[in-house]
Design a protein around this motif. Sequence first.
Motif, mmCIF file in Angstrom:
data_model
loop_
_atom_site.group_PDB
_atom_site.id
_atom_site.type_symbol
_atom_site.label_atom_id
_atom_site.label_comp_id
_atom_site.label_asym_id
_atom_site.label_seq_id
_atom_site.Cartn_x
_atom_site.Cartn_y
_atom_site.Cartn_z
ATOM 1 N N THR A 83 30.504 40.702 43.321
ATOM 2 C CA THR A 83 31.011 39.949 41.969
ATOM 3 C C THR A 83 31.710 41.197 41.091
ATOM 4 O OG1 THR A 83 28.183 39.713 41.716
ATOM 5 C CG2 THR A 83 29.164 40.913 39.852
ATOM 6 N N ARG B 144 35.338 39.330 41.359
ATOM 7 C CA ARG B 144 35.316 38.845 40.619
ATOM 8 C C ARG B 144 34.965 39.133 39.525
ATOM 9 N NH1 ARG B 144 30.684 35.837 43.092
ATOM 10 N NH2 ARG B 144 29.160 36.885 41.646
ATOM 11 N N VAL C 141 27.708 46.241 36.625
ATOM 12 C CA VAL C 141 28.640 45.077 36.676
ATOM 13 C C VAL C 141 28.055 44.187 36.117
ATOM 14 C CG1 VAL C 141 28.712 43.470 38.009
ATOM 15 C CG2 VAL C 141 29.504 45.474 39.576
ATOM 16 N N ALA D 140 30.215 41.878 32.693
ATOM 17 C CA ALA D 140 29.570 40.388 33.056
ATOM 18 C C ALA D 140 29.342 40.461 31.600
ATOM 19 C CB ALA D 140 28.511 40.013 34.161
ATOM 20 N N ARG E 102 26.564 41.783 47.894
ATOM 21 C CA ARG E 102 26.895 40.839 46.794
ATOM 22 C C ARG E 102 26.944 41.373 45.438
ATOM 23 N NH1 ARG E 102 23.730 41.499 42.646
ATOM 24 N NH2 ARG E 102 22.014 42.713 43.878
#
Length: 98
Positions: free
Chosen positions: A37, A40, A88, A92, A33
């Motif tokens: 992320t 992305r 992350v 983000a 997962r």
Amino acid sequence: MRQKASQSPSAPEGNPITDRLVLASRYSECLRRLSRTAERLRHGDLGEKLKEIAGCLDRMSYDIAIHDAGVEVLMRAARLIGTVEALVDRKAKASILH
């Protein structure tokens, strides 16, 4: 008259081998997962390495489960997951602000 507090029986101990197998599987899923992320967020190298580590955990899960050194592997995986999650999350949030 006071009633005695009923004592609940303690939870039965799980099988450590099964517990380690489950934990290794969960960590592997979490790493995958995080890999998605990271990709992305345009950190393809990090995402690729996390996929490799997840694959290693999957392949080595039986050895991790049966050997005492597997506990150390799982502890290090947990620290890695925590570190990558923080990174992350920070990236983000920064990408949303820009």
